[in-house]
Scaffold this motif. Structure first.
Motif, PDB file in Angstrom:
ATOM      1  N   LEU A  34       0.830  -1.200   0.000  1.00 25.92           N
ATOM      2  CA  LEU A  34       0.000   0.000   0.000  1.00 25.92           C
ATOM      3  C   LEU A  34       0.867   1.252   0.000  1.00 25.92           C
ATOM      4  N   THR A  35       1.329   1.612  -1.181  1.00 29.08           N
ATOM      5  CA  THR A  35       2.158   2.799  -1.335  1.00 29.08           C
ATOM      6  C   THR A  35       1.288   3.955  -1.804  1.00 29.08           C
ATOM      7  N   LYS A  36       1.274   5.034  -1.042  1.00 31.25           N
ATOM      8  CA  LYS A  36       0.428   6.167  -1.389  1.00 31.25           C
ATOM      9  C   LYS A  36       0.995   6.928  -2.583  1.00 31.25           C
ATOM     10  N   ARG A  37       0.093   7.373  -3.445  1.00 34.96           N
ATOM     11  CA  ARG A  37       0.489   8.214  -4.564  1.00 34.96           C
ATOM     12  C   ARG A  37      -0.724   9.041  -5.014  1.00 34.96           C
ATOM     13  N   ARG A  38      -0.503   9.958  -5.891  1.00 32.84           N
ATOM     14  CA  ARG A  38      -1.577  10.811  -6.407  1.00 32.84           C
ATOM     15  C   ARG A  38      -2.579   9.948  -7.177  1.00 32.84           C
ATOM     16  N   THR A  39      -3.837   9.975  -6.736  1.00 31.74           N
ATOM     17  CA  THR A  39      -4.833   9.047  -7.274  1.00 31.74           C
ATOM     18  C   THR A  39      -6.133   9.769  -7.594  1.00 31.74           C
ATOM     19  N   GLU A  40      -6.630   9.581  -8.807  1.00 30.58           N
ATOM     20  CA  GLU A  40      -7.929  10.116  -9.189  1.00 30.58           C
ATOM     21  C   GLU A  40      -9.014   9.149  -8.724  1.00 30.58           C
ATOM     22  N   LEU A  41     -10.076   9.677  -8.119  1.00 28.35           N
ATOM     23  CA  LEU A  41     -11.141   8.820  -7.598  1.00 28.35           C
ATOM     24  C   LEU A  41     -12.002   8.238  -8.709  1.00 28.35           C
ATOM     25  N   GLY A  42     -12.255   9.004  -9.772  1.00 27.00           N
ATOM     26  CA  GLY A  42     -13.166   8.569 -10.825  1.00 27.00           C
ATOM     27  C   GLY A  42     -12.867   7.180 -11.375  1.00 27.00           C
ATOM     28  N   PRO A  43     -11.635   6.920 -11.860  1.00 29.37           N
ATOM     29  CA  PRO A  43     -11.327   5.592 -12.405  1.00 29.37           C
ATOM     30  C   PRO A  43     -11.475   4.472 -11.373  1.00 29.37           C
ATOM     31  N   ILE A  44     -11.195   4.768 -10.101  1.00 29.03           N
ATOM     32  CA  ILE A  44     -11.360   3.759  -9.053  1.00 29.03           C
ATOM     33  C   ILE A  44     -12.838   3.377  -8.929  1.00 29.03           C
ATOM     34  N   LEU A  45     -13.716   4.378  -8.899  1.00 30.61           N
ATOM     35  CA  LEU A  45     -15.148   4.112  -8.793  1.00 30.61           C
ATOM     36  C   LEU A  45     -15.665   3.331 -10.009  1.00 30.61           C
ATOM     37  N   LEU A  46     -15.172   3.668 -11.184  1.00 32.43           N
ATOM     38  CA  LEU A  46     -15.591   2.949 -12.389  1.00 32.43           C
ATOM     39  C   LEU A  46     -15.173   1.484 -12.324  1.00 32.43           C
ATOM     40  N   ARG A  47     -13.950   1.229 -11.845  1.00 33.75           N
ATOM     41  CA  ARG A  47     -13.464  -0.150 -11.752  1.00 33.75           C
ATOM     42  C   ARG A  47     -14.261  -0.946 -10.718  1.00 33.75           C
ATOM     43  N   VAL A  48     -14.545  -0.325  -9.572  1.00 30.09           N
ATOM     44  CA  VAL A  48     -15.324  -0.998  -8.529  1.00 30.09           C
ATOM     45  C   VAL A  48     -16.730  -1.318  -9.030  1.00 30.09           C
ATOM     46  N   THR A  49     -17.340  -0.355  -9.719  1.00 30.74           N
ATOM     47  CA  THR A  49     -18.678  -0.572 -10.265  1.00 30.74           C
ATOM     48  C   THR A  49     -18.672  -1.717 -11.274  1.00 30.74           C
ATOM     49  N   ALA A  50     -17.629  -1.794 -12.088  1.00 29.05           N
ATOM     50  CA  ALA A  50     -17.527  -2.875 -13.070  1.00 29.05           C
ATOM     51  C   ALA A  50     -17.387  -4.227 -12.385  1.00 29.05           C
ATOM     52  N   ALA A 104     -31.864   7.506   2.764  1.00 28.04           N
ATOM     53  CA  ALA A 104     -30.629   6.865   3.215  1.00 28.04           C
ATOM     54  C   ALA A 104     -30.803   6.483   4.684  1.00 28.04           C
ATOM     55  N   VAL A 105     -30.383   5.265   5.026  1.00 26.95           N
ATOM     56  CA  VAL A 105     -30.534   4.772   6.400  1.00 26.95           C
ATOM     57  C   VAL A 105     -29.175   4.543   7.045  1.00 26.95           C
ATOM     58  N   THR A 106     -28.309   3.799   6.357  1.00 26.96           N
ATOM     59  CA  THR A 106     -26.969   3.491   6.877  1.00 26.96           C
ATOM     60  C   THR A 106     -25.924   4.192   6.019  1.00 26.96           C
ATOM     61  N   VAL A 107     -24.992   4.883   6.682  1.00 29.27           N
ATOM     62  CA  VAL A 107     -23.956   5.616   5.953  1.00 29.27           C
ATOM     63  C   VAL A 107     -22.588   5.335   6.568  1.00 29.27           C
ATOM     64  N   PHE A 108     -21.673   4.856   5.741  1.00 28.05           N
ATOM     65  CA  PHE A 108     -20.271   4.706   6.137  1.00 28.05           C
ATOM     66  C   PHE A 108     -19.488   5.851   5.514  1.00 28.05           C
ATOM     67  N   ARG A 109     -18.577   6.424   6.307  1.00 29.64           N
ATOM     68  CA  ARG A 109     -17.768   7.545   5.812  1.00 29.64           C
ATOM     69  C   ARG A 109     -16.293   7.155   5.829  1.00 29.64           C
ATOM     70  N   LEU A 110     -15.680   7.269   4.668  1.00 30.51           N
ATOM     71  CA  LEU A 110     -14.241   7.029   4.516  1.00 30.51           C
ATOM     72  C   LEU A 110     -13.560   8.372   4.301  1.00 30.51           C
ATOM     73  N   THR A 111     -12.561   8.670   5.123  1.00 38.19           N
ATOM     74  CA  THR A 111     -11.763   9.884   4.901  1.00 38.19           C
ATOM     75  C   THR A 111     -10.370   9.484   4.436  1.00 38.19           C
ATOM     76  N   VAL A 112      -9.863  10.237   3.466  1.00 36.43           N
ATOM     77  CA  VAL A 112      -8.518  10.002   2.945  1.00 36.43           C
ATOM     78  C   VAL A 112      -7.862  11.358   2.662  1.00 36.43           C
ATOM     79  N   PRO A 113      -6.544  11.439   2.766  1.00 36.01           N
ATOM     80  CA  PRO A 113      -5.870  12.715   2.472  1.00 36.01           C
ATOM     81  C   PRO A 113      -5.981  13.085   1.004  1.00 36.01           C
ATOM     82  N   VAL A 114      -6.034  14.376   0.728  1.00 34.61           N
ATOM     83  CA  VAL A 114      -5.992  14.821  -0.658  1.00 34.61           C
ATOM     84  C   VAL A 114      -4.540  15.085  -1.033  1.00 34.61           C
ATOM     85  N   SER A 115      -4.256  15.001  -2.296  1.00 39.59           N
ATOM     86  CA  SER A 115      -2.911  15.239  -2.766  1.00 39.59           C
ATOM     87  C   SER A 115      -2.613  16.739  -2.758  1.00 39.59           C
TER      88      SER A 115
END
Length: 272
Positions: free
Chosen positions: A111-127, A258-269
């Motif tokens: 798990l090496t942190k680097r500059r990451t765009e969220l959009g492509p990650i969401l598309l891959r997860v949805t797929a 909406a009934v149940t909500v999970f919140r993930l926080t991550v640092p921005v680049s």
């Protein structure tokens, strides 16, 4: 065999406090990696089991079309081409399914942190979860236009989102109008962080189990559906990336129920 260096009974731990801290930190990092691998393997097992019927359908289609061609005494070119197109379509579907299985089965890199765009990650997860979304669940996603790139580990973020959305799918299964909402924006109180929230309109989480949700091996789904590792591993990954994962006491304001909500926080680049 253990992945850790077993202590020699006759060997004392390092006397230097700095060396001792370094050793404990290395062991803790390795444990986090092993937990993440266990969570990924568990998700792969669930994914593979649910994909069996998805693999059978194109296989039967290819077999049936091939047999029809072989049984025909006379065929014209247009008919052969039509059959060939159907076979090619089903073969492509098989290729996609196998690729998805392979992506989940291979060990995730460190798990090496680097500059990451969220959009492509969401598309891959949805797929990856499309086979479950096809069963009638609506998923709406909103990413704030001013959300900057994230400073995170792409595979770690992907694993967390797979787990959260898969859990949401379990929560809404059987509802007449199942709905999952995902939104991402910058944290108003701390612009160094971004928050990604996953909401569902299921039955909610009972107060009696809220405090145990992030404990390893605790599950509300039963032995056949849940391992109890997903949320525990996801929180560990989130914290290792400089963020956190929490269950909100109240869902807050959403465009739809909406009934149940999970919140993930991550640092921005800071590199944008």
């Amino acid at each position: 065999m253990s992945e850790f260096n077993e202590p020699d009974p006759g060997c004392e731990p390092p006397a230097d406090p700095a060396q001792r801290v370094a050793q404990l930190t290395a062991d803790n990092d390795r444990l986090r990696e092993l937990l993440a691998a266990a969570g990924r393997l568990a998700e792969f097992g669930r994914f593979a089991a649910q994909q069996i019927h998805e693999l059978r359908q194109p296989l039967f289609a290819i077999k049936g079309l091939s047999q029809l061609l072989l049984e025909k005494s006379q065929v014209d070119l247009d008919e052969v081409l039509d059959f060939a197109r159907h076979i090619a379509d089903q073969s492509e579907r098989l290729t996609t399914l196998v690729s998805d299985l392979r992506q989940l089965s291979v060990p995730a890199p460190r798990l090496t942190k680097r500059r990451t765009e969220l959009g492509p990650i969401l598309l891959r997860v949805t797929a990856l979860l499309e086979y479950r979304l096809r069963k009638g669940t609506t998923m709406r996603t909103h990413v704030a236009p001013d959300l900057p790139p994230l400073a995170t580990a792409p595979h770690g973020l992907e694993q967390i989102l797979i787990n959260l959305i898969a859990n949401a799918l379990d929560a809404v299964a059987g509802l007449p109008s199942p709905l999952i909402q995902v939104r991402a924006q910058r944290v108003t109180e701390d612009p160094r962080l971004a928050e990604i929230e996953v909401a569902d309109n299921g039955a909610g989480v009972a107060k009696a189990v809220r405090g145990k949700l992030f404990e390893s091996f605790f599950s509300t789904k039963g032995e056949e559906q849940g391992t109890g590792l997903g949320l525990a591993v996801s929180r560990e990954i989130a914290r290792s990336m400089g963020g956190d994962l929490t269950l909100l006491e109240q869902p807050g304001s959403w465009p739809e129920a909406a009934v149940t909500v999970f919140r993930l926080t991550v640092p921005v680049s800071q590199e944008f």
